[in-house]
Design a protein around this motif. Structure first.
Motif, PDB file in Angstrom:
ATOM      1  N   ARG A 324       0.880  -1.245  -0.017  1.00 56.89           N
ATOM      2  CA  ARG A 324       0.186   0.015  -0.039  1.00 56.89           C
ATOM      3  C   ARG A 324       0.830   1.316   0.084  1.00 56.89           C
ATOM      4  NH1 ARG A 324      -5.296   0.984   1.080  1.00 56.89           N
ATOM      5  NH2 ARG A 324      -5.616  -1.294   1.826  1.00 56.89           N
ATOM      6  N   ARG A 325       1.920   1.158   0.932  1.00 60.07           N
ATOM      7  CA  ARG A 325       2.823   2.529   0.791  1.00 60.07           C
ATOM      8  C   ARG A 325       3.469   2.935  -0.424  1.00 60.07           C
ATOM      9  NH1 ARG A 325       7.214   1.855   4.741  1.00 60.07           N
ATOM     10  NH2 ARG A 325       7.809   3.870   3.792  1.00 60.07           N
ATOM     11  N   TYR A 326       3.492   2.004  -1.157  1.00 55.21           N
ATOM     12  CA  TYR A 326       4.501   2.144  -2.539  1.00 55.21           C
ATOM     13  C   TYR A 326       3.671   2.107  -3.802  1.00 55.21           C
ATOM     14  CZ  TYR A 326       7.842   0.817   1.081  1.00 55.21           C
ATOM     15  OH  TYR A 326       8.672   0.795   2.015  1.00 55.21           O
ATOM     16  N   SER A 327       2.354   2.227  -3.735  1.00 54.25           N
ATOM     17  CA  SER A 327       1.334   1.903  -4.944  1.00 54.25           C
ATOM     18  C   SER A 327       0.123   2.685  -4.972  1.00 54.25           C
ATOM     19  CB  SER A 327       1.070   0.434  -5.119  1.00 54.25           C
ATOM     20  OG  SER A 327       0.347  -0.394  -4.073  1.00 54.25           O
ATOM     21  N   PHE A 328      -0.597   2.684  -6.000  1.00 57.82           N
ATOM     22  CA  PHE A 328      -1.824   3.527  -6.294  1.00 57.82           C
ATOM     23  C   PHE A 328      -2.498   2.840  -7.573  1.00 57.82           C
ATOM     24  CE2 PHE A 328      -4.322   6.376  -8.891  1.00 57.82           C
ATOM     25  CZ  PHE A 328      -5.178   6.310  -8.110  1.00 57.82           C
ATOM     26  N   GLY A 329      -3.867   2.782  -7.691  1.00 56.18           N
ATOM     27  CA  GLY A 329      -4.656   2.315  -9.068  1.00 56.18           C
ATOM     28  C   GLY A 329      -5.822   2.044  -8.819  1.00 56.18           C
ATOM     29  N   VAL A 330      -6.370   1.452  -9.646  1.00 57.93           N
ATOM     30  CA  VAL A 330      -7.705   0.809  -9.724  1.00 57.93           C
ATOM     31  C   VAL A 330      -7.912  -0.690 -10.272  1.00 57.93           C
ATOM     32  CG1 VAL A 330      -9.859   1.009 -11.030  1.00 57.93           C
ATOM     33  CG2 VAL A 330      -8.991   3.034 -10.080  1.00 57.93           C
ATOM     34  N   MET A 331      -8.391  -1.366  -9.342  1.00 61.73           N
ATOM     35  CA  MET A 331      -8.854  -2.853  -9.815  1.00 61.73           C
ATOM     36  C   MET A 331     -10.275  -3.011  -9.838  1.00 61.73           C
ATOM     37  SD  MET A 331      -6.168  -4.703 -10.283  1.00 61.73           S
ATOM     38  CE  MET A 331      -6.838  -5.979 -10.455  1.00 61.73           C
ATOM     39  N   GLY A 332     -10.864  -3.715 -10.804  1.00 60.78           N
ATOM     40  CA  GLY A 332     -12.367  -3.721 -10.961  1.00 60.78           C
ATOM     41  C   GLY A 332     -12.758  -4.725 -11.909  1.00 60.78           C
ATOM     42  N   ILE A 333     -14.225  -4.784 -12.036  1.00 60.31           N
ATOM     43  CA  ILE A 333     -15.027  -5.935 -12.766  1.00 60.31           C
ATOM     44  C   ILE A 333     -15.594  -5.264 -13.977  1.00 60.31           C
ATOM     45  CG2 ILE A 333     -16.802  -7.362 -12.793  1.00 60.31           C
ATOM     46  CD1 ILE A 333     -16.347  -8.143  -9.776  1.00 60.31           C
ATOM     47  N   TYR A 334     -15.200  -5.594 -15.089  1.00 62.50           N
ATOM     48  CA  TYR A 334     -15.564  -4.886 -16.377  1.00 62.50           C
ATOM     49  C   TYR A 334     -16.420  -6.031 -17.093  1.00 62.50           C
ATOM     50  CZ  TYR A 334     -12.224  -1.479 -14.794  1.00 62.50           C
ATOM     51  OH  TYR A 334     -11.595  -0.604 -14.075  1.00 62.50           O
ATOM     52  N   GLY A 335     -17.526  -5.585 -18.087  1.00 64.02           N
ATOM     53  CA  GLY A 335     -17.808  -6.331 -19.096  1.00 64.02           C
ATOM     54  C   GLY A 335     -19.374  -6.589 -18.462  1.00 64.02           C
ATOM     55  N   GLU A 336     -20.068  -7.833 -19.097  1.00 67.40           N
ATOM     56  CA  GLU A 336     -21.070  -8.134 -18.713  1.00 67.40           C
ATOM     57  C   GLU A 336     -21.227  -9.608 -18.435  1.00 67.40           C
ATOM     58  OE1 GLU A 336     -23.714  -6.194 -18.737  1.00 67.40           O
ATOM     59  OE2 GLU A 336     -23.112  -4.495 -20.249  1.00 67.40           O
ATOM     60  N   THR A 337     -22.153 -10.229 -17.526  1.00 67.76           N
ATOM     61  CA  THR A 337     -22.637 -11.558 -17.221  1.00 67.76           C
ATOM     62  C   THR A 337     -22.637 -12.221 -18.652  1.00 67.76           C
ATOM     63  OG1 THR A 337     -24.684 -11.388 -16.401  1.00 67.76           O
ATOM     64  CG2 THR A 337     -22.732 -11.030 -14.884  1.00 67.76           C
ATOM     65  N   PRO A 338     -22.446 -13.496 -18.734  1.00 68.65           N
ATOM     66  CA  PRO A 338     -21.482 -14.306 -17.994  1.00 68.65           C
ATOM     67  C   PRO A 338     -20.099 -14.536 -18.463  1.00 68.65           C
ATOM     68  CG  PRO A 338     -22.581 -15.678 -19.607  1.00 68.65           C
ATOM     69  CD  PRO A 338     -22.979 -14.044 -20.070  1.00 68.65           C
TER      70      PRO A 338
END
Length: 407
Positions: A324-338
């Motif tokens: 955490r002290r050395y990083s930044f960004g975004v992680m996420g879920i993209y697209g549509e099911t399934p």
């Protein structure tokens, strides 16, 4: 009926799995944190509940499991079986659930590492599991010959441990437990909540305990100083030297002009996040930092339903605590099911993959591509990942579903 906790919480998932098995409908409520204080007033313990139903609010999963399963074979009508199930639920709450939670909290960094408490928690967990191992050598399930809420409760309590700290060496003397867990965790209703469970290959370790800061010594009276004026000779070889404090290699890199904390505050406190990207490009120290595009490689069956996939994302992000002290960004879920995808873009110190990620048990299943600071397409993708975080936004041609800011 609503589960009032985040995806991945074993207590909430016990309820969700049981509901799926008995055909009841429950949903995870996303605004539970904002309503926590208000909801706490509705419970006997005055604590934020984990379950809301027409008949009341509950802060513990056990009574909810019994209500959901009372007309089902998961909680049979036989009073002897009921007594055995109840006995196991009460025992495991203190002897397993609490120590395994403490162990995992220290591994994930949500509580500071305490070496003595960690050692005791690990010993308590192992002792309980060996007792369960002996029982499962004689019986296919925790109580008798059929699945009950005792099995669901235990399997959910152990899932994060199987994913993170129960590596091959740990599992080897527990073959009956492992066979039982594979059977329960493979149930379609279990998978619909937890997703497929990938067993840990290498155990994730808790970070080293923080060094205790000793209070400054009290001033010594003048007479005592005179008495101590002639110190005894101490042989340098006999003198105990303080242990060298471990140094993170990232702290040994050349100084950087880019202030990570300032950038985190700026972008997370700005509604239109893309509007501050010129500031990022202006102040970026390209030699001292690198950006990486992350794409999780799904196993068969993953990404078909939102609940277990969001559960998987949250687990992935939790295990990044050491960087955490050395990083930044975004992680996420993209697209549509399934066909959902877990993707993201992370900025971190240095030009190589951080050791904390190499130790991350899920990171080996991720494709990672280093961004080229001079490539216009890569710069646009970075801005899209960090700026397109609202409903109906798209990144790499996929609709944004769930975002986890890493800051």
């Amino acid at each position: 009926m609503k589960v009032l906790t985040q995806y991945g919480n074993p207590e909430g998932n016990k309820i969700a799995v049981t509901a799926a098995l008995v055909g009841a409908s429950v949903e995870f409520n996303h605004d539970w944190q904002q309503r926590a204080k208000e909801l706490a007033k509705q419970t006997f313990s005055q604590q934020a509940p984990i379950f809301e139903a027409p008949f009341g609010f509950f802060t513990h999963s056990t009574p909810v499991l019994k209500v959901l399963a009372q007309i089902h074979a998961l909680y049979p009508a036989d009073p002897v079986v009921i007594a055995l199930v109840d006995e196991f639920l009460e025992t495991s709450k203190d002897d397993l659930d609490r120590p395994v939670k403490l162990w995992l909290d220290m591994v994930f960094g949500t509580v500071p590492t305490d070496a003595e408490k960690l050692k005791k928690a690990q010993a308590d967990v192992k002792k309980f599991l060996f007792i369960v191992e002996q029982r499962l050598k004689k019986s296919p399930y925790i109580v008798g010959n059929s699945l009950t809420i005792a099995d669901i409760s235990l399997a959910c309590a152990l899932t994060w441990a199987f994913r993170v700290v129960f590596d091959e060496k740990y599992r080897k003397p527990l073959p009956a437990l492992c066979a039982w867990y594979a059977k329960v965790s493979g149930l379609p209703q279990f998978v619909s909540v937890w997703g497929p469970v990938k067993l840990a290959k290498v155990a994730l370790e808790a970070p080293a305990p923080q060094a205790k800061v000793e209070p400054p010594p009290k001033p010594v009276a003048k007479k005592e100083e005179e008495k101590k004026a002639q110190p005894k000779h101490v042989d340098e070889d006999d003198e105990e030297k303080p242990a060298a404090k471990a140094v993170n290699p990232l702290d040994l890199l050349p100084p950087t002009t880019f202030e990570l904390d300032e950038w985190k505050k700026l972008i997370t406190n700005t509604k239109d996040r893309k509007s501050v990207m010129p500031n990022f490009w202006e102040k970026l120290d390209k030699a001292g930092w690198s950006a990486w595009f992350i794409h999780y490689e799904k196993a068969e069956g993953e990404g078909e339903k939102m609940v277990p996939f969001e559960n998987l994302l949250d687990g992935f992000v939790q295990r990044m605590e050491s960087i955490r002290r050395y990083s930044f960004g975004v992680m996420g879920i993209y697209g549509e099911t399934p066909s959902l995808e877990i993707k993201g873009c992370l900025l971190w110190r240095g030009q190589e993959i951080l050791q904390g990620l190499l130790d991350h048990p899920q990171f080996e299943y991720c494709k990672r591509v280093k961004a080229d600071w001079e490539n216009d397409n890569d710069r646009k993708r970075i801005e899209d990942y960090w700026g397109n975080v609202n409903d109906n936004d798209t990144v790499d041609g996929l609709v944004v579903q769930v975002i986890r800011f890493w800051k």
